[in-house]
Design a protein around this motif. Structure first.
Motif, PDB file in Angstrom:
ATOM      1  N   ARG A 186     -57.154 -64.610   5.724  1.00 40.33           N
ATOM      2  CA  ARG A 186     -56.592 -65.874   5.225  1.00 40.33           C
ATOM      3  C   ARG A 186     -57.108 -67.048   6.043  1.00 40.33           C
ATOM      4  O   ARG A 186     -57.408 -68.112   5.502  1.00 40.33           O
ATOM      5  CB  ARG A 186     -55.059 -65.826   5.272  1.00 40.33           C
ATOM      6  CG  ARG A 186     -54.437 -65.000   4.172  1.00 40.33           C
ATOM      7  CD  ARG A 186     -52.927 -65.211   4.080  1.00 40.33           C
ATOM      8  NE  ARG A 186     -52.223 -65.015   5.326  1.00 40.33           N
ATOM      9  CZ  ARG A 186     -51.705 -63.864   5.748  1.00 40.33           C
ATOM     10  NH1 ARG A 186     -51.808 -62.793   4.989  1.00 40.33           N
ATOM     11  NH2 ARG A 186     -51.077 -63.786   6.908  1.00 40.33           N
ATOM     12  N   GLN A 187     -57.215 -66.847   7.350  1.00 35.05           N
ATOM     13  CA  GLN A 187     -57.713 -67.916   8.217  1.00 35.05           C
ATOM     14  C   GLN A 187     -59.170 -68.230   7.898  1.00 35.05           C
ATOM     15  O   GLN A 187     -59.555 -69.406   7.823  1.00 35.05           O
ATOM     16  CB  GLN A 187     -57.559 -67.514   9.679  1.00 35.05           C
ATOM     17  CG  GLN A 187     -57.847 -68.623  10.653  1.00 35.05           C
ATOM     18  CD  GLN A 187     -57.564 -68.216  12.087  1.00 35.05           C
ATOM     19  OE1 GLN A 187     -57.306 -67.051  12.389  1.00 35.05           O
ATOM     20  NE2 GLN A 187     -57.619 -69.186  12.984  1.00 35.05           N
ATOM     21  N   HIS A 245     -60.651 -67.760   5.016  1.00 33.16           N
ATOM     22  CA  HIS A 245     -60.662 -68.420   3.705  1.00 33.16           C
ATOM     23  C   HIS A 245     -60.269 -69.890   3.842  1.00 33.16           C
ATOM     24  O   HIS A 245     -60.896 -70.771   3.238  1.00 33.16           O
ATOM     25  CB  HIS A 245     -59.708 -67.690   2.759  1.00 33.16           C
ATOM     26  CG  HIS A 245     -59.767 -68.173   1.360  1.00 33.16           C
ATOM     27  ND1 HIS A 245     -58.907 -69.109   0.858  1.00 33.16           N
ATOM     28  CD2 HIS A 245     -60.619 -67.862   0.349  1.00 33.16           C
ATOM     29  CE1 HIS A 245     -59.211 -69.357  -0.391  1.00 33.16           C
ATOM     30  NE2 HIS A 245     -60.237 -68.602  -0.738  1.00 33.16           N
ATOM     31  N   ARG A 246     -59.228 -70.166   4.639  1.00 31.31           N
ATOM     32  CA  ARG A 246     -58.791 -71.547   4.835  1.00 31.31           C
ATOM     33  C   ARG A 246     -59.875 -72.366   5.526  1.00 31.31           C
ATOM     34  O   ARG A 246     -60.185 -73.495   5.118  1.00 31.31           O
ATOM     35  CB  ARG A 246     -57.505 -71.578   5.674  1.00 31.31           C
ATOM     36  CG  ARG A 246     -56.948 -72.966   5.901  1.00 31.31           C
ATOM     37  CD  ARG A 246     -55.677 -72.936   6.754  1.00 31.31           C
ATOM     38  NE  ARG A 246     -55.814 -72.219   7.998  1.00 31.31           N
ATOM     39  CZ  ARG A 246     -56.348 -72.740   9.117  1.00 31.31           C
ATOM     40  NH1 ARG A 246     -56.805 -73.966   9.124  1.00 31.31           N
ATOM     41  NH2 ARG A 246     -56.424 -72.014  10.218  1.00 31.31           N
ATOM     42  N   LEU A 247     -60.517 -71.783   6.548  1.00 26.06           N
ATOM     43  CA  LEU A 247     -61.575 -72.496   7.260  1.00 26.06           C
ATOM     44  C   LEU A 247     -62.798 -72.710   6.369  1.00 26.06           C
ATOM     45  O   LEU A 247     -63.462 -73.745   6.466  1.00 26.06           O
ATOM     46  CB  LEU A 247     -61.960 -71.745   8.536  1.00 26.06           C
ATOM     47  CG  LEU A 247     -60.897 -71.729   9.628  1.00 26.06           C
ATOM     48  CD1 LEU A 247     -61.302 -70.799  10.770  1.00 26.06           C
ATOM     49  CD2 LEU A 247     -60.644 -73.131  10.146  1.00 26.06           C
ATOM     50  N   GLN A 248     -63.079 -71.749   5.473  1.00 23.33           N
ATOM     51  CA  GLN A 248     -64.197 -71.913   4.541  1.00 23.33           C
ATOM     52  C   GLN A 248     -63.919 -73.065   3.582  1.00 23.33           C
ATOM     53  O   GLN A 248     -64.807 -73.857   3.285  1.00 23.33           O
ATOM     54  CB  GLN A 248     -64.433 -70.613   3.755  1.00 23.33           C
ATOM     55  CG  GLN A 248     -65.660 -70.659   2.869  1.00 23.33           C
ATOM     56  CD  GLN A 248     -66.942 -70.800   3.646  1.00 23.33           C
ATOM     57  OE1 GLN A 248     -67.157 -70.099   4.620  1.00 23.33           O
ATOM     58  NE2 GLN A 248     -67.793 -71.704   3.222  1.00 23.33           N
ATOM     59  N   ASN A 249     -62.661 -73.175   3.124  1.00 24.76           N
ATOM     60  CA  ASN A 249     -62.296 -74.293   2.249  1.00 24.76           C
ATOM     61  C   ASN A 249     -62.426 -75.621   2.987  1.00 24.76           C
ATOM     62  O   ASN A 249     -62.898 -76.612   2.413  1.00 24.76           O
ATOM     63  CB  ASN A 249     -60.874 -74.120   1.716  1.00 24.76           C
ATOM     64  CG  ASN A 249     -60.787 -73.029   0.680  1.00 24.76           C
ATOM     65  OD1 ASN A 249     -61.788 -72.621   0.104  1.00 24.76           O
ATOM     66  ND2 ASN A 249     -59.583 -72.537   0.451  1.00 24.76           N
ATOM     67  N   GLU A 250     -62.002 -75.664   4.249  1.00 26.96           N
ATOM     68  CA  GLU A 250     -62.144 -76.890   5.039  1.00 26.96           C
ATOM     69  C   GLU A 250     -63.613 -77.245   5.241  1.00 26.96           C
ATOM     70  O   GLU A 250     -63.989 -78.414   5.163  1.00 26.96           O
ATOM     71  CB  GLU A 250     -61.459 -76.736   6.396  1.00 26.96           C
ATOM     72  CG  GLU A 250     -59.954 -76.769   6.346  1.00 26.96           C
ATOM     73  CD  GLU A 250     -59.324 -76.620   7.717  1.00 26.96           C
ATOM     74  OE1 GLU A 250     -59.995 -76.907   8.737  1.00 26.96           O
ATOM     75  OE2 GLU A 250     -58.159 -76.205   7.782  1.00 26.96           O
TER      76      GLU A 250
END
Length: 179
Positions: A94-95, A97-102
């Motif tokens: 999840r982390q 994925h979140r960092l990839q979105n950022e």
């Protein structure tokens, strides 16, 4: 004699199980006496007999990796009894994925700012020149380019009041303009 006492020190597994550590102890290479908590966690989660069976069933060159995996899973199960290392893996995914979105959003902002900077650095595009067939038509001011509805009446040059060297070449792009 001091060295012989450290040589005969039982491994962490035998010390935990309160038994004599034999030279052929299957736990000795993987559970050194300096790491007693490592075996305590593995024993609490998997049990000593299950670990012994597992180590006897796999090849000797695979045992160290198996013990490290068991120790990692046991430590993760101590922290999170329900999910264990799967919970840690899920959290890390999840982390990521979140960092990839950022990162994607930051790259989009960067591209947007770069495009805006390029557009402000470029002079505005001149209006398209009318086709020769459009110059002679009725209703456009008698054929005069200066009165044509195709070109604006005033178009400020991008360089201000001081024309650049080679200004005569730009007269082609801005015909009919008083300079």
């Amino acid at each position: 004699m001091a060295s012989s006492s450290s040589y005969n020190s039982p491994c962490a597994a035998c010390k935990f199980l309160r038994r004599k550590c034999m030279p052929s102890c299957i736990f000795a290479p993987y559970f050194p006496p300096e790491e007693p908590q490592k075996f305590a966690n593995v024993h609490k989660i998997f049990g000593a007999s299950n670990v012994t069976k597992l180590l006897n069933e796999i090849l000797p060159h695979q045992r160290e990796d198996a013990v490290n995996s068991l120790a990692y899973e046991a430590e993760a199960r101590m922290k999170d009894p329900v999910y264990g290392c799967v919970g840690a893996i899920s959290f890390l995914q999840r982390q990521v994925h979140r960092l990839q979105n950022e990162l994607d959003a930051a790259n989009a902002d960067l591209i947007r700012y770069a495009c805006n900077d390029m557009q402000t650095a470029l002079p505005p595009m001149p209006p398209p020149c009318p086709r020769p067939s459009e110059l002679g038509r009725r209703g456009n001011g008698g054929g005069s380019l200066h009165q044509s509805s195709v070109l604006p009446a005033s178009y400020p040059p991008p360089w201000g009041n001081n024309p650049p060297v080679g200004f005569s070449t730009l007269l082609y792009w801005f015909p009919g303009r008083d300079y």
